[in-house]
Design an enzyme around this catalytic site. Sequence first.
Site, mmCIF file in Angstrom:
data_model
loop_
_atom_site.group_PDB
_atom_site.id
_atom_site.type_symbol
_atom_site.label_atom_id
_atom_site.label_comp_id
_atom_site.label_asym_id
_atom_site.label_seq_id
_atom_site.Cartn_x
_atom_site.Cartn_y
_atom_site.Cartn_z
ATOM 1 N N CYS A 30 37.269 -4.682 44.256
ATOM 2 C CA CYS A 30 37.048 -5.871 45.090
ATOM 3 C C CYS A 30 38.394 -6.528 45.415
ATOM 4 O O CYS A 30 39.048 -7.093 44.535
ATOM 5 C CB CYS A 30 36.129 -6.836 44.345
ATOM 6 S SG CYS A 30 35.999 -8.475 45.087
ATOM 7 N N CYS A 33 38.508 -10.206 44.652
ATOM 8 C CA CYS A 33 38.580 -10.437 43.196
ATOM 9 C C CYS A 33 40.027 -10.330 42.720
ATOM 10 O O CYS A 33 40.482 -11.155 41.918
ATOM 11 C CB CYS A 33 37.734 -9.412 42.445
ATOM 12 S SG CYS A 33 35.961 -9.485 42.785
#
Length: 108
Positions: A30, A33
Amino acid sequence: MSAINMNKAQFEQSMHEEKPVLVDYWAPWCVYCRRIAPAYEKIAEEYGDQLVIGKVNIDEESQLAEAEKIEVIPTLVLYRGGKVVDSIVAPDSKAAIERFIQTAMERA
């Protein structure tokens, strides 16, 4: 103090802590993230005496993420006494995480 990489057992144990628990549900693939990770680590350093700060990799702990109904990452969840106080999806800055913590702590 840095964020604790939690597995299911560590997560369950943290739910019995006196302090509130802030958990970041994330995954290594991600991009967002990874972008917010440095801000989250700063939060861990600054709030480590007030909160238990953890991270759950949803690829490694998919059953935990499913049980906690995590559908979008990154999602930060604040727990108190083993119960969800509040959550935030994809905070855009350290300041946004701090605002979330302050607001959620008022409700806790």
